[in-house]
Scaffold this motif. Structure first.
Motif, PDB file in Angstrom:
ATOM      1  N   ARG A 128      -5.073   0.317   0.126  1.00 33.53           N
ATOM      2  CA  ARG A 128      -5.700  -0.635  -0.801  1.00 33.53           C
ATOM      3  C   ARG A 128      -5.081  -0.533  -2.192  1.00 33.53           C
ATOM      4  O   ARG A 128      -4.828  -1.542  -2.840  1.00 33.53           O
ATOM      5  CB  ARG A 128      -7.209  -0.408  -0.862  1.00 33.53           C
ATOM      6  CG  ARG A 128      -7.931  -0.880   0.395  1.00 33.53           C
ATOM      7  CD  ARG A 128      -9.442  -0.821   0.244  1.00 33.53           C
ATOM      8  NE  ARG A 128      -9.941   0.529   0.015  1.00 33.53           N
ATOM      9  CZ  ARG A 128     -10.189   1.422   0.964  1.00 33.53           C
ATOM     10  NH1 ARG A 128      -9.993   1.115   2.227  1.00 33.53           N
ATOM     11  NH2 ARG A 128     -10.655   2.622   0.669  1.00 33.53           N
ATOM     12  N   SER A 182      -1.528  -2.025  -2.140  1.00 31.68           N
ATOM     13  CA  SER A 182      -1.650  -3.468  -1.968  1.00 31.68           C
ATOM     14  C   SER A 182      -2.058  -4.130  -3.291  1.00 31.68           C
ATOM     15  O   SER A 182      -1.519  -5.164  -3.672  1.00 31.68           O
ATOM     16  CB  SER A 182      -2.664  -3.776  -0.870  1.00 31.68           C
ATOM     17  OG  SER A 182      -2.856  -5.155  -0.751  1.00 31.68           O
ATOM     18  N   ARG A 183      -3.007  -3.512  -3.986  1.00 32.12           N
ATOM     19  CA  ARG A 183      -3.431  -4.050  -5.296  1.00 32.12           C
ATOM     20  C   ARG A 183      -2.271  -4.034  -6.283  1.00 32.12           C
ATOM     21  O   ARG A 183      -2.084  -4.974  -7.046  1.00 32.12           O
ATOM     22  CB  ARG A 183      -4.604  -3.240  -5.860  1.00 32.12           C
ATOM     23  CG  ARG A 183      -5.927  -3.531  -5.248  1.00 32.12           C
ATOM     24  CD  ARG A 183      -7.080  -2.920  -6.051  1.00 32.12           C
ATOM     25  NE  ARG A 183      -6.869  -1.534  -6.418  1.00 32.12           N
ATOM     26  CZ  ARG A 183      -7.224  -0.478  -5.697  1.00 32.12           C
ATOM     27  NH1 ARG A 183      -7.808  -0.652  -4.529  1.00 32.12           N
ATOM     28  NH2 ARG A 183      -7.021   0.754  -6.132  1.00 32.12           N
ATOM     29  N   ARG A 204       0.090  -6.809  -5.469  1.00 32.62           N
ATOM     30  CA  ARG A 204      -0.538  -8.072  -5.875  1.00 32.62           C
ATOM     31  C   ARG A 204      -0.477  -8.232  -7.389  1.00 32.62           C
ATOM     32  O   ARG A 204      -0.180  -9.300  -7.916  1.00 32.62           O
ATOM     33  CB  ARG A 204      -1.981  -8.096  -5.375  1.00 32.62           C
ATOM     34  CG  ARG A 204      -2.822  -9.258  -5.840  1.00 32.62           C
ATOM     35  CD  ARG A 204      -2.505 -10.509  -5.060  1.00 32.62           C
ATOM     36  NE  ARG A 204      -3.205 -11.646  -5.561  1.00 32.62           N
ATOM     37  CZ  ARG A 204      -4.295 -12.162  -5.023  1.00 32.62           C
ATOM     38  NH1 ARG A 204      -4.822 -11.622  -3.955  1.00 32.62           N
ATOM     39  NH2 ARG A 204      -4.847 -13.221  -5.545  1.00 32.62           N
ATOM     40  N   CYS A 247       2.249  -1.360   2.952  1.00 30.36           N
ATOM     41  CA  CYS A 247       1.083  -1.728   2.137  1.00 30.36           C
ATOM     42  C   CYS A 247       1.450  -2.755   1.076  1.00 30.36           C
ATOM     43  O   CYS A 247       0.662  -3.654   0.779  1.00 30.36           O
ATOM     44  CB  CYS A 247       0.487  -0.479   1.494  1.00 30.36           C
ATOM     45  SG  CYS A 247      -0.177   0.689   2.672  1.00 30.36           S
ATOM     46  N   SER A 248       2.641  -2.631   0.521  1.00 29.87           N
ATOM     47  CA  SER A 248       3.086  -3.613  -0.470  1.00 29.87           C
ATOM     48  C   SER A 248       3.240  -4.986   0.166  1.00 29.87           C
ATOM     49  O   SER A 248       2.861  -6.002  -0.434  1.00 29.87           O
ATOM     50  CB  SER A 248       4.409  -3.171  -1.095  1.00 29.87           C
ATOM     51  OG  SER A 248       4.213  -2.013  -1.865  1.00 29.87           O
ATOM     52  N   TRP A 263       1.526  -6.147   2.529  1.00 29.89           N
ATOM     53  CA  TRP A 263       0.148  -6.631   2.657  1.00 29.89           C
ATOM     54  C   TRP A 263      -0.288  -7.261   1.333  1.00 29.89           C
ATOM     55  O   TRP A 263      -0.871  -8.345   1.302  1.00 29.89           O
ATOM     56  CB  TRP A 263      -0.740  -5.465   3.057  1.00 29.89           C
ATOM     57  CG  TRP A 263      -2.213  -5.730   3.153  1.00 29.89           C
ATOM     58  CD1 TRP A 263      -2.849  -6.917   3.364  1.00 29.89           C
ATOM     59  CD2 TRP A 263      -3.239  -4.751   3.058  1.00 29.89           C
ATOM     60  NE1 TRP A 263      -4.202  -6.732   3.399  1.00 29.89           N
ATOM     61  CE2 TRP A 263      -4.463  -5.402   3.225  1.00 29.89           C
ATOM     62  CE3 TRP A 263      -3.240  -3.374   2.860  1.00 29.89           C
ATOM     63  CZ2 TRP A 263      -5.680  -4.726   3.193  1.00 29.89           C
ATOM     64  CZ3 TRP A 263      -4.455  -2.711   2.834  1.00 29.89           C
ATOM     65  CH2 TRP A 263      -5.653  -3.388   2.992  1.00 29.89           C
ATOM     66  N   GLY A 264       0.019  -6.601   0.217  1.00 30.84           N
ATOM     67  CA  GLY A 264      -0.320  -7.152  -1.098  1.00 30.84           C
ATOM     68  C   GLY A 264       0.451  -8.416  -1.422  1.00 30.84           C
ATOM     69  O   GLY A 264      -0.096  -9.363  -1.998  1.00 30.84           O
ATOM     70  N   ILE A 297      -8.804 -10.517  -4.075  1.00 26.92           N
ATOM     71  CA  ILE A 297      -8.652  -9.078  -3.948  1.00 26.92           C
ATOM     72  C   ILE A 297      -9.674  -8.401  -4.837  1.00 26.92           C
ATOM     73  O   ILE A 297      -9.992  -8.886  -5.920  1.00 26.92           O
ATOM     74  CB  ILE A 297      -7.216  -8.635  -4.319  1.00 26.92           C
ATOM     75  CG1 ILE A 297      -6.956  -7.216  -3.834  1.00 26.92           C
ATOM     76  CG2 ILE A 297      -6.958  -8.757  -5.790  1.00 26.92           C
ATOM     77  CD1 ILE A 297      -5.482  -6.853  -3.820  1.00 26.92           C
ATOM     78  N   TRP A 302     -10.458  -5.694  -7.235  1.00 25.84           N
ATOM     79  CA  TRP A 302      -9.721  -4.777  -8.094  1.00 25.84           C
ATOM     80  C   TRP A 302     -10.473  -3.475  -8.327  1.00 25.84           C
ATOM     81  O   TRP A 302      -9.934  -2.533  -8.873  1.00 25.84           O
ATOM     82  CB  TRP A 302      -9.422  -5.443  -9.427  1.00 25.84           C
ATOM     83  CG  TRP A 302      -8.373  -6.472  -9.291  1.00 25.84           C
ATOM     84  CD1 TRP A 302      -8.564  -7.817  -9.211  1.00 25.84           C
ATOM     85  CD2 TRP A 302      -6.965  -6.267  -9.182  1.00 25.84           C
ATOM     86  NE1 TRP A 302      -7.362  -8.466  -9.064  1.00 25.84           N
ATOM     87  CE2 TRP A 302      -6.362  -7.529  -9.040  1.00 25.84           C
ATOM     88  CE3 TRP A 302      -6.158  -5.139  -9.181  1.00 25.84           C
ATOM     89  CZ2 TRP A 302      -4.998  -7.685  -8.900  1.00 25.84           C
ATOM     90  CZ3 TRP A 302      -4.796  -5.303  -9.045  1.00 25.84           C
ATOM     91  CH2 TRP A 302      -4.229  -6.556  -8.907  1.00 25.84           C
TER      92      TRP A 302
END
Length: 165
Positions: free
Chosen positions: A34, A37-38, A41, A147-148, A150-151, A161, A163
């Motif tokens: 997470r 991914s954040r 994003r 994971c990136s 996914w973001g 998303i 935060w």
């Protein structure tokens, strides 16, 4: 995004090689996923808020544009390099040849040199193990790139998303 806004306002962002930042480390793989991914994003949101070509300084715009290359590097790593190395090790160099495998020791050397430099800094408390180092070098990039991606997908599909998590 803060750095991008500073640059577009004519301010400077300088590199400080001895800068050390501390953060809370995610305790689980899900929390790490997470977080990464954040961050991915957030990179897209920063690039959307301040376009590289709108930077008043070409140098700042160039380095901001380099962030876009990270997307391509993550895609190439997950869909090209990792499967290519796995296939090459199995004797099927369809995506990558034996020269590609030379990247692995270079990656180990590069990461080891950064660790060695940081251990000499008085404000850094060196903790770690050889196994932890090897797992970091050989596994962490796969996790981080996945994971990136996914973001990036969340940003491109404009999916909301949280935060705070």
């Amino acid at each position: 995004m803060l750095t991008y806004r500073l640059l577009v306002a004519g301010r400077r962002s300088l590199y400080e090689p001895r800068a050390v930042g501390f953060t809370d480390v995610p305790a689980t793989l899900g929390a790490l996923a997470r977080q990464r991914s954040r961050w991915a994003r957030g990179m897209f949101e920063g690039l959307a808020a301040v376009k590289p070509w709108s930077q008043p300084d070409a140098f700042a715009g160039y380095f901001e544009t380099l962030n876009l290359s990270i997307v391509w590097l993550d895609l190439a790593y997950i869909f090209g390099f990792v499967p290519g190395v796995a296939l090459a090790l199995l004797g099927m160099p369809w995506l990558a040849g034996w020269l590609t495998l030379l990247v692995l020791p270079l990656m180990l050397i590069g990461t080891a040199s950064v660790c060695r430099f940081q251990r000499r800094l008085p404000e850094m408390e060196a903790k770690g193990s050889t196994w932890g180092f090897l797992l970091f070098v050989l596994v962490f990039q796969v996790v981080q790139s996945a994971c990136s991606l996914w973001g990036y997908a969340a940003a491109l599909t404009r999916r909301g998303i949280d935060w705070k998590r």
